[in-house]
Design a protein around this motif. Structure first.
Motif, PDB file in Angstrom:
ATOM      1  N   GLY A  76       0.827  -1.214   0.000  1.00 33.76           N
ATOM      2  CA  GLY A  76       0.000   0.000   0.000  1.00 33.76           C
ATOM      3  C   GLY A  76       0.858   1.259   0.000  1.00 33.76           C
ATOM      4  N   LEU A  77       0.310   2.335  -0.522  1.00 33.70           N
ATOM      5  CA  LEU A  77       1.096   3.563  -0.649  1.00 33.70           C
ATOM      6  C   LEU A  77       0.487   4.728   0.130  1.00 33.70           C
ATOM      7  N   SER A  78      -0.351   4.418   1.126  1.00 35.31           N
ATOM      8  CA  SER A  78      -0.891   5.501   1.945  1.00 35.31           C
ATOM      9  C   SER A  78      -0.718   5.219   3.443  1.00 35.31           C
ATOM     10  N   GLY A  80      -1.737   2.575   4.981  1.00 36.56           N
ATOM     11  CA  GLY A  80      -2.952   1.918   5.494  1.00 36.56           C
ATOM     12  C   GLY A  80      -2.633   0.753   6.409  1.00 36.56           C
ATOM     13  N   ALA A  81      -1.560   0.017   6.093  1.00 36.74           N
ATOM     14  CA  ALA A  81      -1.214  -1.163   6.899  1.00 36.74           C
ATOM     15  C   ALA A  81      -0.149  -0.825   7.948  1.00 36.74           C
ATOM     16  N   LEU A  82       0.074   0.470   8.171  1.00 39.27           N
ATOM     17  CA  LEU A  82       1.034   0.881   9.210  1.00 39.27           C
ATOM     18  C   LEU A  82       0.574   0.302  10.555  1.00 39.27           C
ATOM     19  N   VAL A  91      -1.464 -10.558   9.771  1.00 39.38           N
ATOM     20  CA  VAL A  91      -0.857 -10.692   8.434  1.00 39.38           C
ATOM     21  C   VAL A  91      -1.562 -11.834   7.699  1.00 39.38           C
ATOM     22  N   LEU A  92      -2.052 -11.522   6.479  1.00 38.95           N
ATOM     23  CA  LEU A  92      -2.932 -12.476   5.799  1.00 38.95           C
ATOM     24  C   LEU A  92      -2.236 -13.264   4.686  1.00 38.95           C
ATOM     25  N   SER A  93      -0.906 -13.200   4.676  1.00 40.40           N
ATOM     26  CA  SER A  93      -0.192 -13.782   3.532  1.00 40.40           C
ATOM     27  C   SER A  93      -0.257 -15.307   3.476  1.00 40.40           C
ATOM     28  N   VAL A 138       2.658  -8.670  -6.627  1.00 43.67           N
ATOM     29  CA  VAL A 138       2.806  -8.864  -5.172  1.00 43.67           C
ATOM     30  C   VAL A 138       1.554  -8.520  -4.369  1.00 43.67           C
ATOM     31  N   CYS A 139       0.776  -7.545  -4.803  1.00 43.69           N
ATOM     32  CA  CYS A 139      -0.311  -7.082  -3.930  1.00 43.69           C
ATOM     33  C   CYS A 139      -1.402  -8.145  -3.824  1.00 43.69           C
ATOM     34  N   SER A 140      -2.080  -8.174  -2.676  1.00 44.32           N
ATOM     35  CA  SER A 140      -3.074  -9.218  -2.425  1.00 44.32           C
ATOM     36  C   SER A 140      -4.466  -8.717  -2.817  1.00 44.32           C
ATOM     37  N   ILE A 141      -5.334  -9.656  -3.121  1.00 41.35           N
ATOM     38  CA  ILE A 141      -6.704  -9.278  -3.486  1.00 41.35           C
ATOM     39  C   ILE A 141      -7.416  -8.673  -2.261  1.00 41.35           C
ATOM     40  N   GLY A 142      -7.040  -9.109  -1.060  1.00 45.35           N
ATOM     41  CA  GLY A 142      -7.623  -8.510   0.152  1.00 45.35           C
ATOM     42  C   GLY A 142      -7.251  -7.039   0.253  1.00 45.35           C
ATOM     43  N   GLY A 143      -5.984  -6.727  -0.044  1.00 49.04           N
ATOM     44  CA  GLY A 143      -5.540  -5.321  -0.053  1.00 49.04           C
ATOM     45  C   GLY A 143      -6.247  -4.547  -1.153  1.00 49.04           C
ATOM     46  N   ASN A 144      -6.425  -5.171  -2.313  1.00 44.56           N
ATOM     47  CA  ASN A 144      -7.142  -4.514  -3.424  1.00 44.56           C
ATOM     48  C   ASN A 144      -8.570  -4.165  -3.005  1.00 44.56           C
ATOM     49  N   VAL A 145      -9.229  -5.117  -2.316  1.00 38.85           N
ATOM     50  CA  VAL A 145     -10.607  -4.870  -1.859  1.00 38.85           C
ATOM     51  C   VAL A 145     -10.618  -3.698  -0.879  1.00 38.85           C
ATOM     52  N   ALA A 146      -9.677  -3.722   0.070  1.00 39.82           N
ATOM     53  CA  ALA A 146      -9.656  -2.686   1.110  1.00 39.82           C
ATOM     54  C   ALA A 146      -9.378  -1.305   0.516  1.00 39.82           C
ATOM     55  N   GLU A 147      -8.576  -1.261  -0.565  1.00 40.71           N
ATOM     56  CA  GLU A 147      -8.207   0.034  -1.155  1.00 40.71           C
ATOM     57  C   GLU A 147      -9.066   0.393  -2.371  1.00 40.71           C
ATOM     58  N   ASN A 148      -9.951  -0.499  -2.794  1.00 38.25           N
ATOM     59  CA  ASN A 148     -10.660  -0.329  -4.073  1.00 38.25           C
ATOM     60  C   ASN A 148      -9.641   0.026  -5.164  1.00 38.25           C
ATOM     61  N   VAL A 194     -20.016  -1.145   0.550  1.00 40.68           N
ATOM     62  CA  VAL A 194     -19.496  -0.321   1.653  1.00 40.68           C
ATOM     63  C   VAL A 194     -18.109  -0.817   2.072  1.00 40.68           C
ATOM     64  N   PHE A 195     -17.967  -2.138   2.093  1.00 37.74           N
ATOM     65  CA  PHE A 195     -16.698  -2.709   2.579  1.00 37.74           C
ATOM     66  C   PHE A 195     -15.545  -2.442   1.614  1.00 37.74           C
ATOM     67  N   VAL A 196     -15.856  -2.462   0.307  1.00 39.27           N
ATOM     68  CA  VAL A 196     -14.782  -2.236  -0.681  1.00 39.27           C
ATOM     69  C   VAL A 196     -14.319  -0.778  -0.552  1.00 39.27           C
ATOM     70  N   LEU A 202     -13.344  -1.729   8.806  1.00 39.07           N
ATOM     71  CA  LEU A 202     -14.649  -2.318   9.123  1.00 39.07           C
ATOM     72  C   LEU A 202     -14.553  -3.800   9.462  1.00 39.07           C
ATOM     73  N   GLY A 203     -13.397  -4.403   9.238  1.00 38.29           N
ATOM     74  CA  GLY A 203     -13.230  -5.829   9.504  1.00 38.29           C
ATOM     75  C   GLY A 203     -12.188  -6.403   8.565  1.00 38.29           C
ATOM     76  N   VAL A 204     -12.079  -7.746   8.597  1.00 37.18           N
ATOM     77  CA  VAL A 204     -11.097  -8.419   7.727  1.00 37.18           C
ATOM     78  C   VAL A 204     -11.844  -9.271   6.705  1.00 37.18           C
ATOM     79  N   ALA A 325       7.867   2.209 -13.633  1.00 38.82           N
ATOM     80  CA  ALA A 325       8.109   3.641 -13.377  1.00 38.82           C
ATOM     81  C   ALA A 325       8.330   3.965 -11.891  1.00 38.82           C
ATOM     82  N   PHE A 326       7.516   3.367 -10.994  1.00 37.84           N
ATOM     83  CA  PHE A 326       7.702   3.693  -9.558  1.00 37.84           C
ATOM     84  C   PHE A 326       9.055   3.183  -9.063  1.00 37.84           C
ATOM     85  N   PRO A 327       9.292   1.858  -9.158  1.00 33.98           N
ATOM     86  CA  PRO A 327      10.577   1.392  -8.618  1.00 33.98           C
ATOM     87  C   PRO A 327      11.777   2.020  -9.325  1.00 33.98           C
ATOM     88  N   ALA A 328      11.643   2.296 -10.633  1.00 39.00           N
ATOM     89  CA  ALA A 328      12.793   2.837 -11.389  1.00 39.00           C
ATOM     90  C   ALA A 328      13.175   4.237 -10.912  1.00 39.00           C
TER      91      ALA A 328
HETATM   92  C1  LIG Z   1       5.277  -0.225  -7.263  1.00 37.33           C
HETATM   93  C2  LIG Z   1       3.834  -0.059  -6.842  1.00 37.33           C
HETATM   94  C3  LIG Z   1       2.868   0.164  -7.807  1.00 37.33           C
HETATM   95  C4  LIG Z   1       1.526   0.332  -7.437  1.00 37.33           C
HETATM   96  N1  LIG Z   1       0.577   0.514  -8.408  1.00 37.33           N
HETATM   97  C5  LIG Z   1      -0.719   0.624  -8.065  1.00 37.33           C
HETATM   98  C6  LIG Z   1      -1.723   0.807  -9.073  1.00 37.33           C
HETATM   99  O1  LIG Z   1      -1.441   0.854 -10.275  1.00 37.33           O
HETATM  100  N2  LIG Z   1      -3.011   0.921  -8.665  1.00 37.33           N
HETATM  101  C7  LIG Z   1      -3.361   0.857  -7.342  1.00 37.33           C
HETATM  102  O2  LIG Z   1      -4.542   0.957  -7.044  1.00 37.33           O
HETATM  103  N3  LIG Z   1      -2.436   0.685  -6.376  1.00 37.33           N
HETATM  104  C8  LIG Z   1      -1.134   0.561  -6.694  1.00 37.33           C
HETATM  105  N4  LIG Z   1      -0.192   0.389  -5.711  1.00 37.33           N
HETATM  106  C9  LIG Z   1      -0.619   0.391  -4.288  1.00 37.33           C
HETATM  107  C10 LIG Z   1      -0.908  -1.011  -3.661  1.00 37.33           C
HETATM  108  O3  LIG Z   1      -0.221  -2.041  -4.341  1.00 37.33           O
HETATM  109  C11 LIG Z   1      -2.412  -1.291  -3.604  1.00 37.33           C
HETATM  110  O4  LIG Z   1      -3.032  -0.361  -2.738  1.00 37.33           O
HETATM  111  C12 LIG Z   1      -2.757  -2.711  -3.118  1.00 37.33           C
HETATM  112  O5  LIG Z   1      -4.138  -2.943  -3.218  1.00 37.33           O
HETATM  113  C13 LIG Z   1      -2.334  -3.000  -1.687  1.00 37.33           C
HETATM  114  O6  LIG Z   1      -2.454  -4.394  -1.476  1.00 37.33           O
HETATM  115  P1  LIG Z   1      -1.643  -5.100  -0.310  1.00 37.33           P
HETATM  116  O7  LIG Z   1      -1.999  -6.532  -0.298  1.00 37.33           O
HETATM  117  O8  LIG Z   1      -0.199  -4.814  -0.456  1.00 37.33           O
HETATM  118  O9  LIG Z   1      -2.269  -4.360   0.940  1.00 37.33           O
HETATM  119  P2  LIG Z   1      -1.570  -3.753   2.250  1.00 37.33           P
HETATM  120  O10 LIG Z   1      -0.631  -2.678   1.888  1.00 37.33           O
HETATM  121  O11 LIG Z   1      -1.049  -4.862   3.081  1.00 37.33           O
HETATM  122  O12 LIG Z   1      -2.844  -3.127   2.970  1.00 37.33           O
HETATM  123  C14 LIG Z   1      -3.552  -2.076   2.382  1.00 37.33           C
HETATM  124  C15 LIG Z   1      -4.807  -1.786   3.215  1.00 37.33           C
HETATM  125  O13 LIG Z   1      -5.686  -2.883   3.118  1.00 37.33           O
HETATM  126  C16 LIG Z   1      -6.032  -3.383   4.411  1.00 37.33           C
HETATM  127  N5  LIG Z   1      -6.186  -4.828   4.230  1.00 37.33           N
HETATM  128  C17 LIG Z   1      -5.299  -5.693   3.688  1.00 37.33           C
HETATM  129  N6  LIG Z   1      -5.840  -6.905   3.599  1.00 37.33           N
HETATM  130  C18 LIG Z   1      -7.095  -6.816   4.096  1.00 37.33           C
HETATM  131  C19 LIG Z   1      -8.159  -7.736   4.274  1.00 37.33           C
HETATM  132  N7  LIG Z   1      -8.064  -9.022   3.911  1.00 37.33           N
HETATM  133  N8  LIG Z   1      -9.315  -7.296   4.822  1.00 37.33           N
HETATM  134  C20 LIG Z   1      -9.458  -5.994   5.189  1.00 37.33           C
HETATM  135  N9  LIG Z   1      -8.489  -5.086   5.046  1.00 37.33           N
HETATM  136  C21 LIG Z   1      -7.318  -5.496   4.504  1.00 37.33           C
HETATM  137  C22 LIG Z   1      -4.896  -2.936   5.303  1.00 37.33           C
HETATM  138  O14 LIG Z   1      -5.328  -2.803   6.655  1.00 37.33           O
HETATM  139  C23 LIG Z   1      -4.554  -1.591   4.692  1.00 37.33           C
HETATM  140  O15 LIG Z   1      -5.423  -0.597   5.183  1.00 37.33           O
HETATM  141  C24 LIG Z   1       1.163   0.250  -6.062  1.00 37.33           C
HETATM  142  C25 LIG Z   1       2.143   0.001  -5.100  1.00 37.33           C
HETATM  143  C26 LIG Z   1       3.470  -0.140  -5.473  1.00 37.33           C
HETATM  144  C27 LIG Z   1       4.485  -0.399  -4.396  1.00 37.33           C
END
Ligand SMILES: Cc1cc2nc3c(=O)[nH]c(=O)nc-3n(C[C@H](O)[C@H](O)[C@H](O)COP(=O)(O)OP(=O)(O)OC[C@H]3O[C@@H](n4cnc5c(N)ncnc54)[C@H](O)[C@@H]3O)c2cc1C
Length: 484
Positions: A76-78, A80-82, A91-93, A138-148, A194-196, A202-204, A325-328
């Motif tokens: 995550g880039l805000s 959120g998981a601090l 940790v849900l990995s 690398v990012c998880s679908i759970g993180g995608n849901v939480a961040e929309n 609402v959850f997305v 709001l929960g896990v 672009a980001f990592p570079a």
């Molecule tokens: C190089 C790079 C490129 C990126 N590009 C994009 C992009 O193109 N578009 C984009 O949208 N984002 C992008 N991101 C941001 C990030 O990858 C996304 O926000 C992603 O969805 C986070 O997933 P995560 O599994 O890493 O979540 P985490 O960082 O672990 O957590 C993110 C948030 O989700 C919550 N969360 C995690 N899992 C759950 C769960 N199962 N239930 C409830 N809450 C949960 C955490 O509490 C936290 O608030 C990028 C990040 C990087 C580093």
């Protein structure tokens, strides 16, 4: 963490000793997400292996009155998981099973730790899962849901919220609830919606049902080079005004091209002011017909060179340029701050000019790489954290960019969420009454304020934002406010 030892013992009984981390050096693995400017070491990290274990962990935290934060892959880039220093990190990995692939009904059921890209891999080549963050490997679908979460192809296909049909969710008291389902349009409130995007407050999510779609018959990709992002912006407007809906329209400026070139080696011209990556997908006949139109519109807007991907291998190199672009950016600057804001497409040229002005004013380089179709900017503010005061200047500049985007009619975040980083800007977009409504909703799910406290909302609120066991607020004591 009052009663911490008891809670840790309980977590060990639930998940097994080897899945409970308490050593400070090991916990540092989890101190930040992708936004390294924020760091905190939790008291304990626990890695449950099943949804039942997640529920038991959350229930134990609830009974002990201890706050917790869910973590997917930590990309995550805000912030959120601090973690919370005195709290539990869940940790849900280990929950990375795909439970069902139902292609006849275009549904996949999976656990939250499954990576975004693994879903497309499980249903390919006939189908794919469209929301594609650049972090998708690398990012998880759970993180995608939480961040929309969004991605390059969301201009045409929509964001995560358009693909999540159902969720199994552990509520902050440890109870388990099902929101939505495989079918669309269930009666009752749209609590899945609402959850997305609720950022772990709001929960896990322990089980996720997503919609997948058929892979388009044909894909055509080009990159057009311009003197400036402003010219490329005109091409974007021309393409959209012509009624086309490309699968993706992505822009990179000169600094980003130079950085990515060092990683992806695509041979793109280093003197180009901007590169516009346009991808059309759909039926072969439509792609072929409209592709020439896109090319002509780019040239009409001032493109001095257009390259068409000749095969899948070259297309992948184009995308590697964009996704790297980001990592570079780490190759051209020791540190950088990733911003994420949205503006109306028509404000693109003005806002980019404003960012260039701010960059000059603060004496810091800003790279721009963004989802041009959605007007979703990702300014990368470069700085050297070893130089006194530069990190603070970078943060201030990043904040000025957010303000410029809001003033242009945009939003403080496009897809990276509010987390801890953007919560101070929430009052720039929402009134007190709006924020109170958000807070009431949050309290309905989490009356004790244990789920990811300190995130999203700008200031601590009575019903929940205080980390740790509930303490009476001074205003409550004085009879001036009450919990709701
Ligand atoms: C190089 C790079 C490129 C990126 N590009 C994009 C992009 O193109 N578009 C984009 O949208 N984002 C992008 N991101 C941001 C990030 O990858 C996304 O926000 C992603 O969805 C986070 O997933 P995560 O599994 O890493 O979540 P985490 O960082 O672990 O957590 C993110 C948030 O989700 C919550 N969360 C995690 N899992 C759950 C769960 N199962 N239930 C409830 N809450 C949960 C955490 O509490 C936290 O608030 C990028 C990040 C990087 C580093």
């Amino acid at each position: 963490m009052d009663g911490g030892r008891n809670l840790i013992e309980q977590l060990r009984r639930i998940c097994g000793d080897e899945h409970v981390v308490t050593e400070h050096h090991a916990l540092r693995t989890y101190e930040s997400d992708g936004l390294l400017q924020y760091a905190a070491v939790p008291r304990v990290a626990v890695l449950p292996g099943t949804g039942d274990e997640v529920a038991a962990v959350v229930r134990a935290c609830h009974d002990a009155g201890v706050p917790w934060v869910a973590r997917g892959s930590g990309s995550g880039l805000s912030g959120g998981a601090l973690p919370i220093e005195d709290g539990v990190l869940v940790v849900l990995s280990r929950l990375r099973r795909i439970l069902e692939v139902d292609l006849a009904n275009q549904r996949v059921v999976c656990e939250p730790g499954v990576t975004n890209v693994a879903i497309s891999a499980a249903v390919g080549p006939s189908h794919f899962y469209p929301p594609d963050p650049s972090s998708q490997i690398v990012c998880s679908i759970g993180g995608n849901v939480a961040e929309n979460s969004g991605g390059a192809h969301c201009f045409k296909y929509g964001f995560t919220t358009n693909y999540v049909c159902g969720l199994e969710v552990v509520l902050p008291d440890g109870s388990v609830m099902t929101l939505g389902g495989k079918e669309l349009d269930l009666p009752g409130y749209d609590l899945c919606g609402v959850f997305v995007g609720s950022e772990g407050t709001l929960g896990v999510a322990t089980k996720i049902i997503v919609r997948v779609v058929p892979t388009p018959e044909s894909v055509r990709t080009l990159v057009a080079f311009f003197d400036s992002p402003g010219h490329a912006g005109h091409a974007v407007s021309a393409i959209v005004s012509a009624g086309m809906v490309p699968g993706a329209i992505e822009m990179m400026d000169n600094l980003s091209i130079g950085a990515s070139e060092q990683m992806a080696r695509a041979g793109w011209p280093l003197d180009a002011g901007a590169a516009l990556l346009v991808e059309l997908d759909g039926p072969e006949s439509e792609c072929v017909a409209r592709f020439d139109e896109v090319r002509a519109l780019c040239e009409g807007a001032g493109a001095h060179e257009v390259r068409v991907a000749r095969d899948e291998a070259e297309r992948q190199i184009f995308w590697k340029m964009r996704k790297a672009a980001f990592p570079a950016m780490g190759r051209v600057s020791p540190h950088y701050y990733v911003q994420d804001s949205v503006i109306p497409r028509t404000a693109l040229a003005d806002v980019l000019d404003r960012i260039a002005d701010l960059s000059r004013e603060y004496g810091l380089q800003v790279g721009n790489v963004f989802h041009a179709g959605d007007g979703n900017l990702h300014p990368l503010v470069c700085y050297d954290g070893n130089t006194e005061g530069e990190a603070e200047r970078a943060e201030e500049l990043a904040g000025q960019i957010v303000v410029a985007c809001v003033e242009a009619g945009g939003s403080i975040t496009g897809e990276h969420g509010v987390g801890v980083d953007k919560k101070r800007y929430m009052p720039k977009m929402f009134t007190e009454a709006d924020l109170d409504a958000f807070q009431k909703l949050r309290c309905a799910f989490d009356p004790d304020g244990l789920a990811n406290p300190g995130k999203v909302m700008p200031t601590p609120r009575l019903c929940g934002e205080v980390p740790g066991p509930y303490r009476e607020h001074p205003l409550e004591k004085a009879g001036l406010a009450e919990r709701f």
